[in-house]
Design an enzyme around this catalytic site. Structure first.
Site, short mmCIF file in Angstrom:
data_model
loop_
_atom_site.label_atom_id
_atom_site.label_comp_id
_atom_site.label_asym_id
_atom_site.label_seq_id
_atom_site.Cartn_x
_atom_site.Cartn_y
_atom_site.Cartn_z
NE ARG A 67 -3.98 2.07 2.09
CZ ARG A 67 -4.08 3.04 2.97
NH1 ARG A 67 -3.28 3.05 4.04
NH2 ARG A 67 -4.95 4.01 2.82
CG HIS A 71 -1.30 5.22 -0.77
ND1 HIS A 71 -2.17 5.97 0.01
CD2 HIS A 71 -2.05 4.18 -1.24
CE1 HIS A 71 -3.37 5.40 0.01
NE2 HIS A 71 -3.31 4.32 -0.73
CG ASP A 72 6.60 6.90 -2.90
OD1 ASP A 72 6.57 8.12 -2.65
OD2 ASP A 72 7.59 6.34 -3.39
N GLY A 77 5.03 9.64 -9.22
CA GLY A 77 6.18 8.78 -9.47
C GLY A 77 6.81 8.30 -8.17
CD GLU A 91 3.38 12.52 -0.74
OE1 GLU A 91 2.83 11.45 -1.06
OE2 GLU A 91 4.45 12.92 -1.24
CG ASN A 97 -0.93 9.02 1.87
OD1 ASN A 97 -1.23 8.03 1.22
ND2 ASN A 97 -0.41 10.11 1.32
CB THR A 99 -5.14 4.09 7.43
OG1 THR A 99 -5.42 4.18 6.02
CG2 THR A 99 -6.27 4.71 8.23
CG HIS A 199 -7.38 -4.99 -2.32
ND1 HIS A 199 -8.50 -4.33 -2.75
CD2 HIS A 199 -6.46 -4.02 -2.07
CE1 HIS A 199 -8.28 -3.03 -2.77
NE2 HIS A 199 -7.05 -2.82 -2.35
CB THR A 200 -4.50 -11.57 -2.80
OG1 THR A 200 -4.72 -12.95 -2.51
CG2 THR A 200 -3.01 -11.29 -2.91
CG ASP A 239 -7.84 -13.71 -0.21
OD1 ASP A 239 -8.85 -14.42 -0.08
OD2 ASP A 239 -6.82 -14.08 -0.82
CB THR A 242 -5.53 -17.84 0.98
OG1 THR A 242 -5.61 -17.10 -0.26
CG2 THR A 242 -6.02 -19.26 0.75
CB ALA A 245 -1.44 -17.11 0.77
#
Length: 338
Positions: A67, A71-72, A77, A91, A97, A99, A199-200, A239, A242, A245
């Site tokens: 994340r 976000h960076d 860039g 930032e 940002n 969280t 998001h897995t 997820d 799993t 993973a």
């Protein structure tokens, strides 16, 4: 001047021009996977061992690093601007940002200290963040990919307008997301779907999927609402199959309407992205191939400052800032990026 002398003069002129090109700022700004091969040959082994050790203690750091990297890189860039602390325009103090996972931010700073101790101040926080994120994906079970290196650390944070472009979990219009990604050079709808596959891994709090839970328009959203009613501060796995993973189970869950964010569910409902979601749900190799390709594209989002910057002596401040005790909170929760 004879012919031989003229040829010699031309060769000398060509050599001078070549040297000037190599040492010019434009040439120095070129990225390459072996950028630090000579200056810090042990770089990748230091980063890899540090990430492996950290994830053995806390697997959630993988989602935190992913994340932070997104976000960076997405606003202007990959420049490590999101790591800067202090000042009213930091930032980290901007809405999207708030969280970011403090321990993942600290991990990159800890790795920087090890790298600089071994090689001197030759590697930027931006490059270390990119390598650490890649290694976190691999340690979690995901694909490896070649990381373009040679980024400088920014001298200032991104503007609020640019940070405000970060997609939110409540976004329901896929075309808006496709257009937003395209503005950063991620022009293939598969880039959006594959990077959402981050998001897995990871967890989030009820406040970030409140819009989905409140609708209660399917069995899963009703379950989300019930769980949050019992404990509004609970952490929900993104997820549900799993959660720790890095695999394609996130997409399998989407095909069963078990996406946590509104932006997740939008992908399986849209005519453009739904076929890609279904492909990734049935073919993990296809997801891994596209994820690796999309992460490299994300790494190459054009820098608004044309890669003008420095190698920071601390990821949390520019070299011109005075030493300040930047205390970090030990907040447990974080939300993954959409």
């Amino acid at each position: 001047m004879g012919a031989a002398s003229r040829r010699l003069a031309v060769l000398e002129l060509v050599s001078i021009v070549a040297v000037l090109l190599i040492s010019s700022p434009a040439a120095a700004a070129e990225l390459s996977v072996d950028f630090h091969a000579a200056s810090c040959p042990q770089l990748e082994s230091i980063v890899r061992s540090s990430v492996q050790a950290a994830l053995q203690q806390e697997i959630a750091l993988a989602a935190g690093l992913l994340r932070i990297f997104f976000h960076d890189c997405f606003p202007q860039g990959c420049d490590a601007s999101v790591y800067l602390r202090g000042g009213s325009n930091s930032e980290q103090g901007m809405g999207p940002n708030l969280t970011l996972q403090p321990r993942a931010l600290q991990l990159v700073e800890d790795i920087r200290a090890k790298v600089h101790a071994a090689c001197g101040p030759t590697v930027s926080c931006a490059d270390i963040s990119a390598l650490a994120t890649r290694d976190a994906v691999v340690v979690s079970g995901g694909p490896s990919y070649a990381v373009p290196l040679g980024q400088k650390d920014s001298l200032a944070p991104a503007s609020l307008d640019l940070v405000g472009d970060l997609p939110g979990p409540g976004t329901s219009r896929v075309q808006d997301l496709i257009d937003l990604f395209a503005s950063r050079g991620l022009r293939d709808a598969a880039d959006l779907v594959a990077l959402s596959g981050g998001h897995t891994v990871g967890r989030t709090r009820c406040a970030f999927f409140d819009d989905r839970a409140r609708r209660q328009d399917d069995t899963f959203s009703k379950k989300l609402a019930l769980n949050c009613t019992k404990d509004p501060n609970r952490l929900q796995n993104l997820d549900v199959i799993t959660p720790d993973a890095f695999d394609n189970a996130y997409y399998i869950a989407l095909t069963h309407n078990q996406g946590v964010f509104t932006s997740d569910m939008a992908l399986i409902k849209d005519r453009i992205t739904a076929p890609i979601v279904r492909q990734f749900a049935t073919d993990k190799a296809a997801f891994f191939t596209q994820f690796a390709k999309s992460m490299v594209k994300l790494s190459n989002v054009p820098r608004t400052d044309r890669n003008v910057g420095e190698i920071r002596r601390s990821c949390f401040r520019t070299n011109s800032q005075s030493l300040v005790d930047f205390a970090t909170s030990d907040e447990e929760g974080f939300a993954a990026s959409a």
